[in-house]
Design an enzyme around this catalytic site. Structure first.
Site, PDB file in Angstrom:
ATOM      1  N   GLU A 143       0.613  -0.813   0.098  1.00  0.00           N
ATOM      2  CA  GLU A 143       0.067  -0.337  -0.289  1.00  0.00           C
ATOM      3  C   GLU A 143       0.981   1.124  -0.157  1.00  0.00           C
ATOM      4  OE1 GLU A 143      -2.906  -0.378  -1.073  1.00  0.00           O
ATOM      5  OE2 GLU A 143      -3.664  -1.596   0.711  1.00  0.00           O
ATOM      6  N   HIS A 144       0.422   2.206  -0.992  1.00  0.00           N
ATOM      7  CA  HIS A 144       1.351   3.535  -0.961  1.00  0.00           C
ATOM      8  C   HIS A 144       2.596   3.136  -1.656  1.00  0.00           C
ATOM      9  CE1 HIS A 144      -2.239   6.106   0.612  1.00  0.00           C
ATOM     10  NE2 HIS A 144      -1.833   4.756   0.849  1.00  0.00           N
ATOM     11  N   SER A 158     -24.696   7.084 -16.748  1.00  0.00           N
ATOM     12  CA  SER A 158     -24.710   6.255 -16.169  1.00  0.00           C
ATOM     13  C   SER A 158     -25.688   5.735 -15.832  1.00  0.00           C
ATOM     14  CB  SER A 158     -23.845   6.862 -14.864  1.00  0.00           C
ATOM     15  OG  SER A 158     -23.557   6.237 -13.759  1.00  0.00           O
ATOM     16  N   GLY A 218     -13.120   2.056  -1.283  1.00  0.00           N
ATOM     17  CA  GLY A 218     -11.575   2.037  -1.653  1.00  0.00           C
ATOM     18  C   GLY A 218     -10.715   0.804  -2.687  1.00  0.00           C
ATOM     19  N   ASP A 256      -4.053   0.254  -9.384  1.00  0.00           N
ATOM     20  CA  ASP A 256      -5.994   0.122  -9.703  1.00  0.00           C
ATOM     21  C   ASP A 256      -6.049  -1.194 -10.887  1.00  0.00           C
ATOM     22  OD1 ASP A 256      -5.852   0.605  -7.170  1.00  0.00           O
ATOM     23  OD2 ASP A 256      -6.381   2.646  -7.012  1.00  0.00           O
TER      24      ASP A 256
HETATM   25  C1  GLA Z   1      -5.422   4.499  -4.271  1.00  0.00           C
HETATM   26  C2  GLA Z   1      -4.381   4.310  -5.451  1.00  0.00           C
HETATM   27  C3  GLA Z   1      -3.229   3.238  -5.933  1.00  0.00           C
HETATM   28  C4  GLA Z   1      -2.060   3.030  -4.864  1.00  0.00           C
HETATM   29  C5  GLA Z   1      -3.190   2.816  -3.596  1.00  0.00           C
HETATM   30  C6  GLA Z   1      -2.628   3.208  -2.593  1.00  0.00           C
HETATM   31  O1  GLA Z   1      -6.253   3.384  -4.379  1.00  0.00           O
HETATM   32  O2  GLA Z   1      -5.580   4.771  -6.861  1.00  0.00           O
HETATM   33  O3  GLA Z   1      -2.866   4.126  -6.725  1.00  0.00           O
HETATM   34  O4  GLA Z   1      -1.624   4.296  -4.548  1.00  0.00           O
HETATM   35  O5  GLA Z   1      -3.968   4.132  -2.892  1.00  0.00           O
HETATM   36  O6  GLA Z   1      -2.050   1.883  -2.268  1.00  0.00           O
END
Ligand code: GLA
Length: 389
Positions: free
Chosen positions: A36-37, A70, A127, A175
């Site tokens: 993550e991040h 949409s 998320g 993502d």
């Molecule tokens: C969001 C962003 C990703 C990534 C995550 C954290 O989902 O879209 O690119 O940076 O946060 O891991």
């Protein structure tokens, strides 16, 4: 997506635009198992696609007008001339669609007017990358309709460019890569610097395990600014350390790197990124060896690092993780950018109901909205839908 759902999409397209779609694609949301991040630090990620996503149906128009609708938004389509497209021209949900057309055209791809209908079931703001699913479904459908032979990693990059430069969200590539490159039964191990990808087996049923996702429904606050702020801190720390990106600080070099940073906030951010990259590599090693249960403590360590060092957790996420662990989870962590959204829990399959109940009880004790738990199995990335009727 089932044939019946594809037929429903085609029928809704006819209802909105008065004619049939020519092509349609579906792209999934994702859960990040760990990493993550790290993506905007050129590091490692390990997401999996989930069986919730967004479908995009498209028919070309000869008049250079883009009309987007949409299924989740009533009312007339948003209309814009493709020649007039520029960042800022469209805002809100439609920007995620229009931005893809802009990104394709900005790179010289011959994409003209079109009618576009999107329809999704990824929980919004949880998320789980509903926005990447949307952008990737649209990119794949437009590329298909236009006969553009764009490889999937290229579609992922274009969808990211749309989100970064048109929508204005400074996200990494994780993502979009999950939405386009994931395969069923696997997590996607991605080196976000080289974009080298490995499908790592994640046979949960074979190990009598489950991945339980709990949407905490924590309200998002200050997400965009806080995300951009952390990106800037990481980039500045990399400059101070004289490396291209924090990915270039190996776990063994962490102490020296921390000693070279004066700012305690920067030190915490760097410690998270360096240890998180290491946790991804260790998780991948364990999965390659089929030792799924041993991954649990790494997930929990990731959560603690995101909570204490990266400071992207909120009380509902921490309570969900603590309640899951107290109820016997092997590991649990926030998944995605943080500041709300979901936790992901690795748990014995038989314990899913009692664990979900334990998290719900903990939330009730705080007087919070009931959390929404659901299990996921790793799903394949984007695929075309048959809307020929
Ligand atoms: C969001 C962003 C990703 C990534 C995550 C954290 O989902 O879209 O690119 O940076 O946060 O891991």
């Amino acid at each position: 997506m089932t044939a019946a759902a594809a037929a429903g999409l085609a029928a809704r397209f006819v209802g909105r635009f008065g004619r049939a779609p020519q092509v349609a694609w579906w792209a999934p949301g994702r859960v990040n198992l760990i990493g993550e991040h790290t993506d905007y630090n050129d590091g490692f990620v390990l997401p999996l696609a989930i069986p919730y996503g967004v479908a995009a149906a498209v028919a070309a128009r000869p008049d250079g007008v883009l009309r987007v609708a949409s299924a989740q938004v009533p009312g007339a389509p948003v209309e814009v001339a493709v020649e007039a497209l520029a960042p800022g021209a469209v805002s809100g949900w439609a920007a995620y669609i229009v931005g893809v057309v802009w990104a394709l055209r900005a790179e010289g791809h011959p994409v003209g007017g079109a009618d576009v209908l999107v329809d999704g079931d990824v929980p919004l703001g949880a998320g789980l990358s509903s926005s990447a699913a949307l952008g990737c479904a649209v990119a794949a459908a437009l590329a298909d309709r236009g006969g553009l032979a764009l490889p999937r990693p290229e579609l992922a990059r274009l969808a990211q460019r749309s989100e970064n430069a048109f929508v204005g969200a400074p996200t990494g590539i994780m993502d979009q890569s999950a939405a386009l490159l994931a395969t069923a039964g696997h997590a996607l191990f991605l080196d976000t610097r080289t974009l080298a990808a490995e499908q790592v087996p994640l046979d949960l049923p074979g190990h009598h395990l489950a991945l339980l996702v709990v949407d905490t429904r924590a309200p998002h606050a200050l997400v965009d600014g806080a995300y951009a702020d952390r990106r800037r801190t990481c980039a500045a720390a990399a400059r101070t350390l004289g490396v291209p990106a924090l990915r270039d600080v190996p776990a063994g070099g962490l102490d020296a790197a921390l000693a070279a940073l004066a700012d305690p906030v920067a030190r915490r951010r760097v410690r998270h990124v360096v240890t998180e990259n290491d946790r991804v590599l260790r998780t991948v090693d364990l999965l390659r060896r089929g030792d799924l249960r041993a991954v649990g403590p790494l997930l929990t360590a990731s959560h603690e690092s995101l909570r204490d060092d990266y400071e992207v957790s909120v009380p509902r996420l921490d309570v969900a993780v603590a309640a899951a662990l107290a109820a016997g989870a092997l590991g649990a962590r926030v998944t995605g950018g943080g500041f709300g959204g979901c936790v992901v829990v690795l748990v014995a399959a038989a314990a899913v109901p009692s664990l979900a109940a334990a998290v719900a009880d903990a939330f009730a004790a705080h007087g919070w909205d009931r959390p929404r738990p659901f299990t996921v199995l790793p799903t394949a990335g984007a695929h075309p839908l048959d809307v020929s009727g």
